[in-house]
Design a protein around this motif. Structure first.
Motif, PDB file in Angstrom:
ATOM      1  N   ARG A 115      19.480   2.691   6.090  1.00  0.00           N
ATOM      2  CA  ARG A 115      18.222   2.019   6.419  1.00  0.00           C
ATOM      3  C   ARG A 115      18.383   0.514   6.191  1.00  0.00           C
ATOM      4  NH1 ARG A 115      13.924   3.598   3.211  1.00  0.00           N
ATOM      5  NH2 ARG A 115      12.506   3.625   4.990  1.00  0.00           N
ATOM      6  N   GLN A 116      19.386  -0.029   6.811  1.00  0.00           N
ATOM      7  CA  GLN A 116      19.780  -1.416   6.570  1.00  0.00           C
ATOM      8  C   GLN A 116      18.692  -2.396   7.011  1.00  0.00           C
ATOM      9  OE1 GLN A 116      22.987  -3.763   8.792  1.00  0.00           O
ATOM     10  NE2 GLN A 116      24.143  -2.860   7.092  1.00  0.00           N
ATOM     11  N   VAL A 117      18.373  -3.339   6.135  1.00  0.00           N
ATOM     12  CA  VAL A 117      17.402  -4.385   6.467  1.00  0.00           C
ATOM     13  C   VAL A 117      18.131  -5.593   7.034  1.00  0.00           C
ATOM     14  CG1 VAL A 117      15.661  -3.654   4.792  1.00  0.00           C
ATOM     15  CG2 VAL A 117      17.464  -5.246   4.083  1.00  0.00           C
ATOM     16  N   ASN A 118      17.378  -6.452   7.676  1.00  0.00           N
ATOM     17  CA  ASN A 118      17.957  -7.578   8.415  1.00  0.00           C
ATOM     18  C   ASN A 118      18.208  -8.778   7.495  1.00  0.00           C
ATOM     19  OD1 ASN A 118      18.827  -9.283  10.415  1.00  0.00           O
ATOM     20  ND2 ASN A 118      16.793  -9.611  11.314  1.00  0.00           N
ATOM     21  N   LEU A 119      19.425  -8.851   6.965  1.00  0.00           N
ATOM     22  CA  LEU A 119      19.821  -9.952   6.090  1.00  0.00           C
ATOM     23  C   LEU A 119      21.117 -10.572   6.603  1.00  0.00           C
ATOM     24  CD1 LEU A 119      19.187  -8.291   2.613  1.00  0.00           C
ATOM     25  CD2 LEU A 119      17.833 -10.143   3.620  1.00  0.00           C
ATOM     26  N   ASP A 120      21.296 -11.850   6.343  1.00  0.00           N
ATOM     27  CA  ASP A 120      22.514 -12.522   6.770  1.00  0.00           C
ATOM     28  C   ASP A 120      23.692 -12.125   5.877  1.00  0.00           C
ATOM     29  OD1 ASP A 120      22.847 -14.855   4.552  1.00  0.00           O
ATOM     30  OD2 ASP A 120      20.723 -14.560   5.031  1.00  0.00           O
ATOM     31  N   PHE A 121      24.890 -12.370   6.376  1.00  0.00           N
ATOM     32  CA  PHE A 121      26.103 -11.966   5.666  1.00  0.00           C
ATOM     33  C   PHE A 121      26.183 -12.612   4.287  1.00  0.00           C
ATOM     34  CE2 PHE A 121      30.462 -12.960   4.420  1.00  0.00           C
ATOM     35  CZ  PHE A 121      31.007 -11.688   4.348  1.00  0.00           C
ATOM     36  N   TYR A 122      25.853 -13.889   4.192  1.00  0.00           N
ATOM     37  CA  TYR A 122      25.971 -14.606   2.923  1.00  0.00           C
ATOM     38  C   TYR A 122      25.089 -13.957   1.846  1.00  0.00           C
ATOM     39  CZ  TYR A 122      25.676 -18.364  -0.525  1.00  0.00           C
ATOM     40  OH  TYR A 122      25.703 -19.094  -1.681  1.00  0.00           O
ATOM     41  N   THR A 123      23.854 -13.627   2.193  1.00  0.00           N
ATOM     42  CA  THR A 123      22.944 -13.007   1.228  1.00  0.00           C
ATOM     43  C   THR A 123      23.461 -11.641   0.802  1.00  0.00           C
ATOM     44  OG1 THR A 123      21.051 -14.152   2.216  1.00  0.00           O
ATOM     45  CG2 THR A 123      20.562 -12.239   0.841  1.00  0.00           C
ATOM     46  N   ARG A 124      23.955 -10.874   1.755  1.00  0.00           N
ATOM     47  CA  ARG A 124      24.509  -9.551   1.432  1.00  0.00           C
ATOM     48  C   ARG A 124      25.706  -9.674   0.488  1.00  0.00           C
ATOM     49  NH1 ARG A 124      22.594  -5.751   5.074  1.00  0.00           N
ATOM     50  NH2 ARG A 124      21.633  -6.653   6.942  1.00  0.00           N
ATOM     51  N   VAL A 141      16.199 -13.393  -3.569  1.00  0.00           N
ATOM     52  CA  VAL A 141      16.378 -14.116  -2.304  1.00  0.00           C
ATOM     53  C   VAL A 141      16.228 -13.172  -1.122  1.00  0.00           C
ATOM     54  CG1 VAL A 141      18.006 -15.420  -0.884  1.00  0.00           C
ATOM     55  CG2 VAL A 141      17.818 -15.908  -3.329  1.00  0.00           C
ATOM     56  N   ALA A 142      16.878 -12.010  -1.207  1.00  0.00           N
ATOM     57  CA  ALA A 142      16.791 -11.028  -0.123  1.00  0.00           C
ATOM     58  C   ALA A 142      15.354 -10.527   0.042  1.00  0.00           C
ATOM     59  CB  ALA A 142      17.723  -9.856  -0.411  1.00  0.00           C
ATOM     60  N   GLN A 143      14.695 -10.288  -1.060  1.00  0.00           N
ATOM     61  CA  GLN A 143      13.311  -9.819  -1.001  1.00  0.00           C
ATOM     62  C   GLN A 143      12.415 -10.851  -0.344  1.00  0.00           C
ATOM     63  OE1 GLN A 143      11.302  -9.405  -4.751  1.00  0.00           O
ATOM     64  NE2 GLN A 143       9.905  -7.822  -3.978  1.00  0.00           N
ATOM     65  N   ARG A 144      12.637 -12.126  -0.681  1.00  0.00           N
ATOM     66  CA  ARG A 144      11.836 -13.200  -0.099  1.00  0.00           C
ATOM     67  C   ARG A 144      12.058 -13.287   1.416  1.00  0.00           C
ATOM     68  NH1 ARG A 144      13.881 -17.483  -2.735  1.00  0.00           N
ATOM     69  NH2 ARG A 144      12.668 -16.950  -4.578  1.00  0.00           N
ATOM     70  N   LYS A 145      13.293 -13.090   1.833  1.00  0.00           N
ATOM     71  CA  LYS A 145      13.593 -13.170   3.267  1.00  0.00           C
ATOM     72  C   LYS A 145      12.947 -12.022   4.042  1.00  0.00           C
ATOM     73  CE  LYS A 145      17.848 -15.862   2.949  1.00  0.00           C
ATOM     74  NZ  LYS A 145      19.267 -15.997   3.315  1.00  0.00           N
TER      75      LYS A 145
END
Length: 213
Positions: A115-124, A141-145
């Motif tokens: 159930r992957q959420v939409n995050l950029d590579f750097y954040t992951r 940071v991920a939660q905020r995005k």
């Protein structure tokens, strides 16, 4: 006699004044201006549910209605991830932080996450590197995005949806103390699940919104 007459006059005056005030109060209560003010107050309180995403998901009925809307758009994992991050921040024991961080990463962030959420590579990548010794803030940071994604994309559409209309109707009826009839917002088929702290929660009995027929 004069004393009795004076007393009678005093009583009549008192009664006349009392009746006059009753009339003024009645007229004031019936005033269209007052009714309009009360209606505006009720409307303002009800509309708080649509004031912001933060306000909406701070209330259980709002979270469930919004989750249902997200599911209809095939992106309910965004709210599930946000809720899991909220729960994660309450953890204080290192072993619990490690366990929960790994669970959230595997469920929502990793390359094979179901159930992957939409995050950029750097954040992951930053999150992946923190999994050995995660802190309560490692998902902030991920939660905020993801919150920003829901706020800017999903929330405006939600406020135009049928789920939102039913939610407002229920809230307005609750505020006015109107007779309520149980009418389920036909959210989902049996077996649909909502994630919370990476634990599935059945929602089939969670949301019964009330509104006047």
């Amino acid at each position: 006699m004069n004393g009795l007459s004076k007393t009678s006059l005093d009583l009549r005056d008192t009664k006349r004044i009392h009746n006059a005030w009753k009339s003024r109060i009645y007229n004031f209560i019936q005033s269209p201006l007052l009714r309009g003010e009360i209606k505006r107050q009720e409307t303002n309180e009800t509309c708080l549910l649509g004031e912001s995403l933060e306000t909406l998901i701070s209330q259980k009925c709002g979270r469930i209605a919004f989750w249902d809307f997200l599911k209809s758009e095939f992106c309910e994992e965004n709210l599930d991830f946000w809720l899991a991050c909220q729960e994660f921040k309450t953890s204080d024991r290192p072993e619990e932080l490690t366990r929960r961080a790994a669970s959230i990463y595997e469920e929502f962030i990793g390359p094979e996450s179901p159930r992957q959420v939409n995050l950029d590579f750097y954040t992951r990548e930053i999150i992946r590197q923190s999994l050995q010794q995660p802190s309560p803030s490692c998902f902030v940071v991920a939660q905020r995005k993801i919150f920003s994604l829901m706020e800017n994309c999903s929330f405006p559409r939600f406020t135009q949806s049928e789920q939102y209309k039913v939610l407002l109707s229920a809230a307005a009826a609750e505020q006015r103390g109107l007779p309520r009839h149980r009418k389920a917002l036909k959210i989902r088929s049996t077996g649909d699940l909502m994630q919370h702290d990476s634990k599935p929660i059945s929602l089939q009995r969670e949301l019964y919104l009330w509104h006047k027929d």
